[in-house]
Structure formats: structure tokens, C-alpha cells
Motif scaffolding. Structure first.
Motif, mmCIF file in Angstrom:
data_model
loop_
_atom_site.group_PDB
_atom_site.id
_atom_site.type_symbol
_atom_site.label_atom_id
_atom_site.label_comp_id
_atom_site.label_asym_id
_atom_site.label_seq_id
_atom_site.Cartn_x
_atom_site.Cartn_y
_atom_site.Cartn_z
ATOM 1 N N UNK A 88 -2.604 45.212 -3.103
ATOM 2 C CA UNK A 88 -3.642 44.529 -3.859
ATOM 3 C C UNK A 88 -3.590 43.046 -3.497
ATOM 4 N N UNK A 89 -4.766 42.442 -3.322
ATOM 5 C CA UNK A 89 -4.855 41.023 -2.972
ATOM 6 C C UNK A 89 -5.063 40.209 -4.239
ATOM 7 N N UNK A 90 -4.162 39.257 -4.458
ATOM 8 C CA UNK A 90 -4.226 38.389 -5.644
ATOM 9 C C UNK A 90 -4.418 36.947 -5.206
ATOM 10 N N UNK A 91 -5.308 36.245 -5.893
ATOM 11 C CA UNK A 91 -5.578 34.843 -5.599
ATOM 12 C C UNK A 91 -4.269 34.049 -5.656
ATOM 13 N N UNK A 92 -4.048 33.270 -4.621
ATOM 14 C CA UNK A 92 -2.822 32.487 -4.508
ATOM 15 C C UNK A 92 -2.598 31.568 -5.719
ATOM 16 N N UNK A 129 0.095 41.857 -2.548
ATOM 17 C CA UNK A 129 1.232 42.464 -3.241
ATOM 18 C C UNK A 129 1.279 43.934 -2.851
ATOM 19 N N UNK A 130 2.396 44.332 -2.249
ATOM 20 C CA UNK A 130 2.597 45.743 -1.934
ATOM 21 C C UNK A 130 3.344 46.361 -3.104
ATOM 22 N N UNK A 131 2.800 47.451 -3.637
ATOM 23 C CA UNK A 131 3.398 48.080 -4.799
ATOM 24 C C UNK A 131 3.909 49.477 -4.508
ATOM 25 N N UNK A 132 5.153 49.733 -4.865
ATOM 26 C CA UNK A 132 5.735 51.065 -4.790
ATOM 27 C C UNK A 132 5.348 51.774 -6.084
ATOM 28 N N UNK A 133 4.623 52.882 -5.985
ATOM 29 C CA UNK A 133 4.076 53.568 -7.154
ATOM 30 C C UNK A 133 5.180 54.327 -7.889
ATOM 31 N N UNK A 134 5.305 54.030 -9.191
ATOM 32 C CA UNK A 134 6.263 54.709 -10.074
ATOM 33 C C UNK A 134 5.613 55.855 -10.833
ATOM 34 N N UNK A 135 4.334 55.678 -11.171
ATOM 35 C CA UNK A 135 3.605 56.680 -11.948
ATOM 36 C C UNK A 135 2.130 56.586 -11.600
ATOM 37 N N UNK A 136 1.446 57.737 -11.623
ATOM 38 C CA UNK A 136 0.014 57.798 -11.311
ATOM 39 C C UNK A 136 -0.662 58.745 -12.285
ATOM 40 N N UNK A 137 -1.822 58.326 -12.789
ATOM 41 C CA UNK A 137 -2.562 59.150 -13.743
ATOM 42 C C UNK A 137 -4.055 59.070 -13.426
ATOM 43 N N UNK A 138 -4.710 60.224 -13.400
ATOM 44 C CA UNK A 138 -6.146 60.298 -13.128
ATOM 45 C C UNK A 138 -6.851 60.928 -14.317
#
Length: 164
Positions: free
Chosen positions: A55-59, A134-143
Motif C-alpha cells: 500500500x502506498x502512503x503519503x510520505x 508499506x509491504x504488509x505480511x497478512x495475518x488475517x483475511x476476511x471477505x
């Protein structure tokens, strides 16, 4: 060699990116005991094994500082009909969560009405011009069974299946 962006190129790039349909998401984290979040349109799947997103976050954003400090963030893909929520979280200020239902899941604020939610730990931060990826390692996912909110040509909408 660093490239200087001309105003002509900047405007052409802005117009091209407006023509790209993107999902609308709210990235969340905690600010002490208070939830914090902001609307983003630049996120993508990065890896299936292990499951990762970027995800791209404003500096200059407060959210980036909080994500860097906490090492965790949530990604809430908004559903069709949540344009007001997208606008609310795109605004400045600390009262974005005021009167907005949220839950605490995996140590991260989650928007329960979102079409999808991910809980992530920060795997790395990479410079990306005026943003940080920001690179995120997914801990949980819900749809959930909801059509996603999209942004295209500076307007909110949703995905429609193409007839074959």
C-alpha cells in the motif's frame, strides 16, 4: 539521475491515472488507544506465499508515522455504497472514526461493513517518490458478500461483470 517532472507530464500522468479503475480502501492502525485511518486507492496483492500486500502512503501523512511506529496496519476494501465513508477518511483531522462502527481485530481497527479486510504486520517500507510503499505480511483475511467500491475518472462506482 533524478527526473524533474514538468507540469505537462504531471498533468498527463494525473489524467492517465484517473482513467484507471482502482479499489477504494481505508488503511487503519492505532494511535495509542485511538483508531486512526485514511483512504487510499494505491494498494495491490504482492505475494501469495507468504500472503503479502503493498500500500502506498503519503510520505507526510500521520498514518505513515503511526504504521512505522506500530508495525501493523489494517486494509479495509470499502463496499459499494460506502463513498461517504471513503470521503470521510480522505479528510484531515482526528475525528474520522467518530460515529463510525469499528471493531478491534488482530490488534488493528477494522471496519465491519467493508467488503474485505486484512490485518497485516509491516514487512518493509520502501521509498516511492512522494509516497512510501508499506509491504504488509497478512495475518488475517476476511471477505464479505459485497461489491467493492471503485474510483474511476474521479467518481465512485462499482465493478460490473462483462458480458461474454
Amino acid at each position: 539521475m533524478e527526473q524533474k517532472t514538468t507540469s505537462v507530464l504531471a498533468e498527463a500522468f494525473r489524467e492517465v491515472m484517473a482513467a484507471v479503475c482502482t479499489p477504494v480502501s481505508v488503511v487503519t492502525t492505532m494511535d495509542g488507544d485511538r483508531p486512526h485511518g485514511t483512504t487510499v486507492s494505491a494498494f495491490a496483492s504482492l505475494s501469495m506465499d507468504p500472503p503479502m500486500v503493498l500500500v502506498a502512503l503519503d510520505r507526510e501523512s500521520e498514518l505513515l508515522a503511526l504504521v512505522s511506529e506500530s508495525g501493523r496496519f489494517g486494509l479495509n476494501v470499502l463496499g459499494h455504497g460506502q463513498a461517504d465513508l471513503a470521503k470521510r477518511f480522505a479528510s484531515k483531522g482526528k475525528a474520522k472514526f467518530e460515529n463510525v462502527p469499528w471493531t478491534f481485530s488482530n490488534g488493528i481497527p477494522q471496519l465491519p461493513e467493508a467488503s474485505c479486510s486484512l490485518a497485516c504486520t509491516v514487512h518493509g517500507l520502501v521509498d516511492g517518490g512522494d509516497h512510501v510503499i508499506a509491504m504488509g505480511l497478512v495475518l488475517a483475511a476476511e471477505r464479505r458478500d459485497a461489491s467493492p467500491l471503485t474510483y474511476h475518472k474521479r467518481a465512485f462506482g462499482t465493478h460490473a461483470t462483462a458480458e461474454g
